[in-house]
Scaffold this active site. Structure first.
Site, PDB file in Angstrom:
ATOM      1  N   ARG A  15       0.835  -1.210   0.000  1.00  0.00           N
ATOM      2  CA  ARG A  15       0.000   0.000   0.000  1.00  0.00           C
ATOM      3  C   ARG A  15       0.871   1.262   0.000  1.00  0.00           C
ATOM      4  NH1 ARG A  15      -4.877  -0.025   3.988  1.00  0.00           N
ATOM      5  NH2 ARG A  15      -5.382   1.796   2.741  1.00  0.00           N
ATOM      6  N   ASP A  26      -3.189   8.088   3.673  1.00  0.00           N
ATOM      7  CA  ASP A  26      -2.275   8.170   2.533  1.00  0.00           C
ATOM      8  C   ASP A  26      -1.400   9.425   2.482  1.00  0.00           C
ATOM      9  OD1 ASP A  26      -4.018  10.206   1.626  1.00  0.00           O
ATOM     10  OD2 ASP A  26      -5.164   8.824   0.367  1.00  0.00           O
ATOM     11  N   HIS A  54      -7.376   8.039  11.386  1.00  0.00           N
ATOM     12  CA  HIS A  54      -6.996   6.621  11.275  1.00  0.00           C
ATOM     13  C   HIS A  54      -5.492   6.424  11.115  1.00  0.00           C
ATOM     14  CE1 HIS A  54     -11.395   5.551   9.975  1.00  0.00           C
ATOM     15  NE2 HIS A  54     -11.263   5.737  11.265  1.00  0.00           N
ATOM     16  N   CYS A 102      12.587  -2.817  16.276  1.00  0.00           N
ATOM     17  CA  CYS A 102      12.892  -1.552  16.945  1.00  0.00           C
ATOM     18  C   CYS A 102      14.388  -1.461  17.247  1.00  0.00           C
ATOM     19  CB  CYS A 102      12.090  -1.496  18.247  1.00  0.00           C
ATOM     20  SG  CYS A 102      12.443  -0.057  19.263  1.00  0.00           S
ATOM     21  N   GLY A 104     -16.183  12.296  -0.372  1.00  0.00           N
ATOM     22  CA  GLY A 104     -15.681  10.961  -0.728  1.00  0.00           C
ATOM     23  C   GLY A 104     -15.647   9.964   0.410  1.00  0.00           C
ATOM     24  N   THR A 105     -16.690   9.966   1.239  1.00  0.00           N
ATOM     25  CA  THR A 105     -16.757   8.959   2.296  1.00  0.00           C
ATOM     26  C   THR A 105     -18.144   8.340   2.354  1.00  0.00           C
ATOM     27  OG1 THR A 105     -16.574   8.529   4.677  1.00  0.00           O
ATOM     28  CG2 THR A 105     -17.173  10.780   4.042  1.00  0.00           C
ATOM     29  N   SER A 106     -18.177   7.029   2.648  1.00  0.00           N
ATOM     30  CA  SER A 106     -19.471   6.359   2.798  1.00  0.00           C
ATOM     31  C   SER A 106     -20.106   6.753   4.127  1.00  0.00           C
ATOM     32  CB  SER A 106     -19.297   4.842   2.698  1.00  0.00           C
ATOM     33  OG  SER A 106     -18.328   4.394   3.624  1.00  0.00           O
ATOM     34  N   GLU A 112     -22.126   9.275  -5.357  1.00  0.00           N
ATOM     35  CA  GLU A 112     -23.450   8.660  -5.176  1.00  0.00           C
ATOM     36  C   GLU A 112     -23.998   8.990  -3.787  1.00  0.00           C
ATOM     37  OE1 GLU A 112     -22.329   4.575  -5.842  1.00  0.00           O
ATOM     38  OE2 GLU A 112     -21.894   4.265  -3.724  1.00  0.00           O
ATOM     39  N   ALA A 134     -14.901  14.353  -6.767  1.00  0.00           N
ATOM     40  CA  ALA A 134     -14.291  15.361  -5.900  1.00  0.00           C
ATOM     41  C   ALA A 134     -13.254  16.197  -6.661  1.00  0.00           C
ATOM     42  CB  ALA A 134     -13.625  14.670  -4.702  1.00  0.00           C
TER      43      ALA A 134
HETATM   44  P1  OAD Z   1     -15.385   3.915   1.499  1.00  0.00           P
HETATM   45  O1  OAD Z   1     -14.695   3.002   0.531  1.00  0.00           O
HETATM   46  O2  OAD Z   1     -16.315   3.309   2.481  1.00  0.00           O
HETATM   47  O3  OAD Z   1     -16.216   5.038   0.716  1.00  0.00           O
HETATM   48  C1  OAD Z   1     -15.652   5.760  -0.351  1.00  0.00           C
HETATM   49  C2  OAD Z   1     -16.687   6.767  -0.821  1.00  0.00           C
HETATM   50  O4  OAD Z   1     -16.103   7.575  -1.833  1.00  0.00           O
HETATM   51  C3  OAD Z   1     -17.958   6.141  -1.413  1.00  0.00           C
HETATM   52  O5  OAD Z   1     -19.094   6.764  -0.831  1.00  0.00           O
HETATM   53  C4  OAD Z   1     -17.845   6.477  -2.923  1.00  0.00           C
HETATM   54  O6  OAD Z   1     -19.131   6.687  -3.508  1.00  0.00           O
HETATM   55  C5  OAD Z   1     -17.042   7.768  -2.880  1.00  0.00           C
HETATM   56  N1  OAD Z   1     -16.239   8.072  -4.085  1.00  0.00           N
HETATM   57  C6  OAD Z   1     -15.557   7.208  -4.876  1.00  0.00           C
HETATM   58  N2  OAD Z   1     -14.888   7.884  -5.848  1.00  0.00           N
HETATM   59  C7  OAD Z   1     -15.164   9.208  -5.666  1.00  0.00           C
HETATM   60  C8  OAD Z   1     -14.755  10.411  -6.330  1.00  0.00           C
HETATM   61  N3  OAD Z   1     -13.938  10.403  -7.390  1.00  0.00           N
HETATM   62  N4  OAD Z   1     -15.230  11.598  -5.850  1.00  0.00           N
HETATM   63  C9  OAD Z   1     -16.069  11.626  -4.777  1.00  0.00           C
HETATM   64  N5  OAD Z   1     -16.463  10.527  -4.111  1.00  0.00           N
HETATM   65  C10 OAD Z   1     -16.025   9.327  -4.538  1.00  0.00           C
HETATM   66  O7  OAD Z   1     -14.214   4.753   2.214  1.00  0.00           O
HETATM   67  P2  OAD Z   1     -14.262   5.570   3.591  1.00  0.00           P
HETATM   68  O8  OAD Z   1     -15.587   6.227   3.790  1.00  0.00           O
HETATM   69  O9  OAD Z   1     -13.049   6.418   3.630  1.00  0.00           O
HETATM   70  O10 OAD Z   1     -10.944   2.527   8.097  1.00  0.00           O
HETATM   71  O11 OAD Z   1     -14.109   4.386   4.643  1.00  0.00           O
HETATM   72  C11 OAD Z   1     -14.031   4.701   5.991  1.00  0.00           C
HETATM   73  C12 OAD Z   1     -13.081   3.757   6.698  1.00  0.00           C
HETATM   74  O12 OAD Z   1     -13.442   2.394   6.421  1.00  0.00           O
HETATM   75  C13 OAD Z   1     -11.636   3.839   6.225  1.00  0.00           C
HETATM   76  O13 OAD Z   1     -10.923   4.896   6.812  1.00  0.00           O
HETATM   77  C14 OAD Z   1     -11.089   2.497   6.671  1.00  0.00           C
HETATM   78  C15 OAD Z   1     -12.227   1.594   6.240  1.00  0.00           C
HETATM   79  O14 OAD Z   1     -12.370   0.414   6.978  1.00  0.00           O
HETATM   80  C16 OAD Z   1      -9.905   1.923   8.704  1.00  0.00           C
HETATM   81  O15 OAD Z   1      -9.072   1.290   8.064  1.00  0.00           O
HETATM   82  C17 OAD Z   1      -9.860   2.091  10.180  1.00  0.00           C
HETATM   83 ZN    ZN Z   2      10.952  -0.686  20.998  1.00  0.00          ZN
END
Ligand code: OAD
Ligand code: ZN
Length: 253
Positions: free
Chosen positions: A80, A113, A128, A157, A197-199, A225, A241
């Protein structure tokens, strides 16, 4: 609630209301998720090409998995890291960074990232963690990526010989409290809150836009969406975005 379609100029009604808000708005917050980095070539977690469709989180993103098979988990994070290092911040990250010239901007991100920082944003709360940082599971000494001598498998370490893990939040782990508290405060003090850009289904991170809403902030969602947050948003702008955020910057400057 009003909507803009992808590829067209922002809806006039939104533009008018946003401009009105800008007259008095002092603080703006961007709550971001994997979708903002999708246009940089980094996979999101959910959806058709999502990481969690291909990988089982319980085998990779949790502490027990790491202790059972540290080399495997480390290797996956190395993979990654390679993707993240080859990626560049996109027009969305850059537009948010440029907005700092005009407004008091905080970024509260679920992404690990580092792309907001590379784009030039300065006030960032990382809920996170960050894939560029690592720490020893025994003595908690922190290591930035270039300091680690990359031998084969998981590094040890330099102080105590313990295993070094990435400083990212795994399933079942607490969020870094300073980052969450800082993000929550920024949300409560915000006049405008963009949710990009978050679900918005992973808690406690998803409390951030809810805190902003409860405090009376103007909530604007940007996503390709509808999401769980759509019904709480004052406006949902549906599109990429990397296309909509530069338009927001154009309105502000
Ligand atoms: P998700 O993969 O759940 O959601 C990504 C969102 O981005 C979705 O709603 C897509 O519709 C939207 N999307 C995709 N491409 C896009 C674009 N070009 N412009 C705008 N929107 C777009 O990712 P997160 O919501 O970040 O946690 O997930 C939350 C957490 O779940 C992450 O931080 C991670 C994961 O498990 C940990 O690892 C602790
Ligand atoms: Zn140590």
């Amino acid at each position: 609630m009003a909507f803009a379609s992808p590829g067209v100029k922002l809806h006039m009604e939104f533009k008018k209301e946003f401009l009105e808000k800008l007259h008095t708005a002092k603080k703006i917050i961007f709550f971001t998720g994997a979708g903002i980095s999708a246009e940089s070539g980094i996979s999101t977690f959910r959806g058709k090409d999502g990481i969690w469709n291909k990988m089982k989180p319980e085998e990779l993103a949790n502490f027990n998995a790491f202790m059972r098979n540290p080399d495997l988990v480390w290797e996956w994070y190395q993979h990654r890291r390679d993707i993240v290092h080859k990626a560049q911040p996109n027009a969305g990250h850059t537009a948010i960074a440029k907005l700092e010239k005009f407004l008091d901007v905080s970024v509260v991100t679920q992404n690990i990232d580092n792309l907001h920082r590379r784009a030039g944003s300065t006030k960032i709360f990382e809920l996170h963690g960050n894939i560029e940082r690592n720490f020893c599971v025994d003595c908690r000494t922190f290591y930035n990526m270039p300091e680690l001598e990359l031998t084969h498998g998981v590094p040890k370490c330099k102080k105590c010989g313990g295993l070094v893990r990435p400083d990212v939040v795994w399933f079942g782990e607490m969020l870094p409290q300073d980052q969450f508290a800082g993000g929550e405060k920024a949300a409560e003090q915000s006049d405008i809150c963009f949710v990009v850009g978050t679900s918005a289904i992973v808690y406690p991170a998803a409390y951030i836009p809810m805190s902003a809403k409860q405090a009376g902030s103007f909530i604007v969602e940007i996503n390709i969406e509808p999401t769980e947050l759509t019904r709480y948003a004052d406006y949902s702008l549906f599109g990429k975005a990397g296309e909509i955020l530069p338009e927001i910057l154009d309105i502000v400057k």
